[in-house]
Design a protein around this motif. Structure first.
Motif, PDB file in Angstrom:
ATOM      1  N   UNK A  68       0.770  -1.367  -0.079  1.00 48.65           N
ATOM      2  CA  UNK A  68       0.038  -0.059   0.047  1.00 48.65           C
ATOM      3  C   UNK A  68       0.835   1.165   0.035  1.00 48.65           C
ATOM      4  N   UNK A  69       0.207   2.293  -0.508  1.00 52.96           N
ATOM      5  CA  UNK A  69       0.987   3.511  -0.774  1.00 52.96           C
ATOM      6  C   UNK A  69       1.099   3.973   0.959  1.00 52.96           C
ATOM      7  N   UNK A  70       2.377   4.485   1.127  1.00 54.58           N
ATOM      8  CA  UNK A  70       2.936   4.969   2.331  1.00 54.58           C
ATOM      9  C   UNK A  70       3.435   3.884   3.583  1.00 54.58           C
ATOM     10  N   UNK A  71       3.148   2.559   2.870  1.00 51.12           N
ATOM     11  CA  UNK A  71       3.387   1.367   3.911  1.00 51.12           C
ATOM     12  C   UNK A  71       5.013   1.351   3.913  1.00 51.12           C
ATOM     13  N   UNK A  84      -5.255   3.188  11.475  1.00 48.88           N
ATOM     14  CA  UNK A  84      -6.121   2.546  10.283  1.00 48.88           C
ATOM     15  C   UNK A  84      -5.740   1.189   9.911  1.00 48.88           C
ATOM     16  N   UNK A  85      -4.730   0.809  10.533  1.00 45.42           N
ATOM     17  CA  UNK A  85      -4.024  -0.632   9.794  1.00 45.42           C
ATOM     18  C   UNK A  85      -4.424  -1.666  10.802  1.00 45.42           C
ATOM     19  N   UNK A  86      -4.739  -2.813  10.110  1.00 40.14           N
ATOM     20  CA  UNK A  86      -4.816  -4.104  10.963  1.00 40.14           C
ATOM     21  C   UNK A  86      -3.821  -5.006  10.264  1.00 40.14           C
ATOM     22  N   UNK A  87      -3.238  -5.813  10.950  1.00 35.17           N
ATOM     23  CA  UNK A  87      -2.033  -6.927  10.660  1.00 35.17           C
ATOM     24  C   UNK A  87      -3.025  -8.265  10.529  1.00 35.17           C
ATOM     25  N   UNK A 107     -14.438  -6.596   4.479  1.00 37.88           N
ATOM     26  CA  UNK A 107     -15.096  -5.974   5.835  1.00 37.88           C
ATOM     27  C   UNK A 107     -14.087  -4.870   6.083  1.00 37.88           C
ATOM     28  N   UNK A 108     -12.751  -5.052   6.346  1.00 38.29           N
ATOM     29  CA  UNK A 108     -11.967  -3.852   6.502  1.00 38.29           C
ATOM     30  C   UNK A 108     -12.093  -2.585   5.936  1.00 38.29           C
ATOM     31  N   UNK A 109     -12.350  -2.847   4.583  1.00 41.74           N
ATOM     32  CA  UNK A 109     -12.342  -1.729   3.691  1.00 41.74           C
ATOM     33  C   UNK A 109     -13.866  -1.115   3.993  1.00 41.74           C
ATOM     34  N   UNK A 110     -14.774  -1.556   4.332  1.00 41.13           N
ATOM     35  CA  UNK A 110     -16.163  -1.120   4.600  1.00 41.13           C
ATOM     36  C   UNK A 110     -15.703  -0.321   6.151  1.00 41.13           C
ATOM     37  N   UNK A 111     -14.976  -0.657   6.974  1.00 42.32           N
ATOM     38  CA  UNK A 111     -14.654  -0.084   8.289  1.00 42.32           C
ATOM     39  C   UNK A 111     -13.789   1.123   8.263  1.00 42.32           C
ATOM     40  N   UNK A 112     -13.367   1.344   7.035  1.00 49.07           N
ATOM     41  CA  UNK A 112     -12.129   2.310   7.006  1.00 49.07           C
ATOM     42  C   UNK A 112     -11.025   1.899   7.390  1.00 49.07           C
ATOM     43  N   UNK A 113     -10.788   0.350   7.451  1.00 48.03           N
ATOM     44  CA  UNK A 113      -9.444   0.159   7.898  1.00 48.03           C
ATOM     45  C   UNK A 113      -8.545  -0.476   6.633  1.00 48.03           C
ATOM     46  N   UNK A 114      -7.073  -0.168   6.711  1.00 46.90           N
ATOM     47  CA  UNK A 114      -6.127  -0.942   5.892  1.00 46.90           C
ATOM     48  C   UNK A 114      -5.790  -2.298   6.406  1.00 46.90           C
ATOM     49  N   UNK A 115      -5.635  -3.461   5.555  1.00 45.60           N
ATOM     50  CA  UNK A 115      -4.804  -4.565   6.001  1.00 45.60           C
ATOM     51  C   UNK A 115      -3.459  -4.708   5.607  1.00 45.60           C
ATOM     52  N   UNK A 116      -2.935  -5.119   6.604  1.00 44.95           N
ATOM     53  CA  UNK A 116      -1.139  -5.447   5.951  1.00 44.95           C
ATOM     54  C   UNK A 116      -1.286  -6.797   6.243  1.00 44.95           C
ATOM     55  N   UNK A 137       6.933  -2.471  14.282  1.00 51.38           N
ATOM     56  CA  UNK A 137       7.463  -2.125  13.067  1.00 51.38           C
ATOM     57  C   UNK A 137       6.578  -1.372  12.249  1.00 51.38           C
ATOM     58  N   UNK A 138       5.321  -2.050  11.987  1.00 50.01           N
ATOM     59  CA  UNK A 138       4.376  -1.497  11.046  1.00 50.01           C
ATOM     60  C   UNK A 138       3.299  -0.879  11.680  1.00 50.01           C
ATOM     61  N   UNK A 139       3.368  -0.485  12.937  1.00 51.07           N
ATOM     62  CA  UNK A 139       2.272  -0.160  14.076  1.00 51.07           C
ATOM     63  C   UNK A 139       0.949  -0.475  13.715  1.00 51.07           C
ATOM     64  N   UNK A 140       0.480  -1.514  13.540  1.00 54.43           N
ATOM     65  CA  UNK A 140      -0.904  -2.035  13.214  1.00 54.43           C
ATOM     66  C   UNK A 140      -1.704  -2.066  14.639  1.00 54.43           C
ATOM     67  N   UNK A 141      -2.787  -1.530  14.458  1.00 52.18           N
ATOM     68  CA  UNK A 141      -3.885  -1.474  15.795  1.00 52.18           C
ATOM     69  C   UNK A 141      -4.407  -2.819  16.466  1.00 52.18           C
TER      70      UNK A 141
END
Length: 366
Positions: A68-71, A84-87, A107-116, A137-141
């Motif tokens: 993803x851009x900015x990853x 905004x990120x979940x691993x 489902x993540x996109x519908x919640x405004x979340x980005x998946x890694x 390192x990636x800072x997922x929530x």
């Protein structure tokens, strides 16, 4: 006039093909690219490694996913926003898991979340480094993961998850913490129910000798075995009326010989039906049976477990179909609710599979 073999695509053409596929699907699989481009798996893996070095994708087991851009990457060194990120950590992109991942992503996109998305493997001895990288390192929530629960380090990983401060949901896995066995949040398919449904379907067709063939590698196998045994008990099938076998990975050199041996056991014991996990293994049994002149389903009914590609075979295979996309959706839903309310009780969601009846099962010969 001389016919020329098709020209193998150049490296630049292969690169463009891979990137175009990533742009459409967000994921590519080595097996698909080999078939589409007519080159070897080694060539595709080398191409993927080169594109990863450009910072344009992530390699995972069996393929690659879009970066993803900015990853965080080789070039930009940026980090995604921790809000905004979940691993997501899965053992493979070759089989079963792409359907789960698609459900997670939708489902993540519908919640405004980005998946890694990250890949592990069934052979991974210790998955803590991969999970820690996602968190530190990636800072997922939050984390959605399918760890190897048979690993000697499994309890260490679960304890780390419980104390990391990052909400996590196990996907198609269950786990509990020592010493008091507190359960972790999870979403699973009731695979035991799926096996029970399959055996009852075969019994309704008059089959009394029902064999079970399991993948030695899959963590799902023990649950399928439990459901099969329960169904045999419910139907009062005596011990000499059914049998259970495990088989190795299809890539092992003795796979074909073992399939022949198990099939011989089935035929010599009067077995008239088999439940086989997974689809490709079920296909192998049908092929070996047909090579022996055994009719499927005339002489032997076969039910596949997973329903990834069962419908594509001839005859189309009756199959137990886990709700893969729904598992992904439910896992995201649990994680979002945990993020919103960290004090809510632990939830363990169990979804039911379906039995899809096709052409590979028929009434038993009396």
């Amino acid at each position: 006039m001389t016919e020329h073999a098709p020209r193998a695509p150049l490296a630049a053409e292969r690169r463009a093909h891979v990137l175009a596929a990533l742009g459409r699907e967000g994921v590519v699989r080595v097996a698909d690219l080999v078939a589409e481009l007519g080159v070897t798996p080694v060539t595709i893996r080398r191409d993927i490694a080169n594109i990863e070095a450009e910072g344009l994708l992530h390699r995972v087991h069996g393929g690659a996913v879009v970066r993803m851009e900015g990853e965080e990457g080789v070039r930009d060194g940026g980090r995604p926003s921790p809000t905004t990120s979940v691993g997501v950590l899965v053992p493979s992109l070759d089989y079963y898991w792409p359907g789960v991942v698609r459900g997670v992503e939708a489902a993540a996109a519908a919640q405004g979340l980005r998946t890694q998305l990250r890949g592990s493997s069934y052979e991974a001895a210790d998955e803590r480094p991969a999970v820690r990288r996602l968190v530190e390192t990636d800072g997922v929530r939050g984390l959605l993961l399918a760890p190897n629960t048979d690993s000697p380090h499994a309890q260490d990983l679960l304890q780390w998850l419980a104390t990391s401060g990052v909400p996590s949901v196990l996907v198609e896995r269950e786990g509990s913490l020592a010493p008091h066995r507190e359960a972790l949040e999870s979403v699973t398919t009731d695979h035991a129910l799926g096996a029970l449904m399959a055996v009852h379907h075969l019994a309704d067709l008059g089959h009394r000798r029902v064999g079970l063939v399991l993948s030695r590698q899959s963590p799902t196998s023990r649950k399928i075995a439990a459901g099969w045994r329960r169904a045999c008990a419910q139907l009062e099938l005596a011990a000499n009326e059914h049998f259970e076998r495990t088989i190795p990975d299809r890539r092992q050199p003795d796979f074909s010989d073992i399939v022949d041996s198990v099939l011989e056991t089935a035929l010599s014991s009067g077995t008239t039906a088999l439940l086989v996990h997974s689809d490709p293994d079920a296909m192998a049994f049908v092929q070996h049976a047909q090579d022996r002149g055994v009719s499927v389903p005339g002489d032997l009914s076969v039910v596949a477990y997973d329903d990834e590609v069962a419908r594509l075979y001839s005859p189309a295979l009756t199959a137990v179909s886990p709700p893969r996309a729904a598992v992904g959706h439910a896992a995201v839903d649990l994680l979002v609710k945990r993020l919103a309310d960290p004090t809510r009780p632990v939830h363990r969601v169990v979804l039911s599979p379906q039995l899809v009846v096709r052409e590979s099962t028929a009434p038993a010969h009396r």
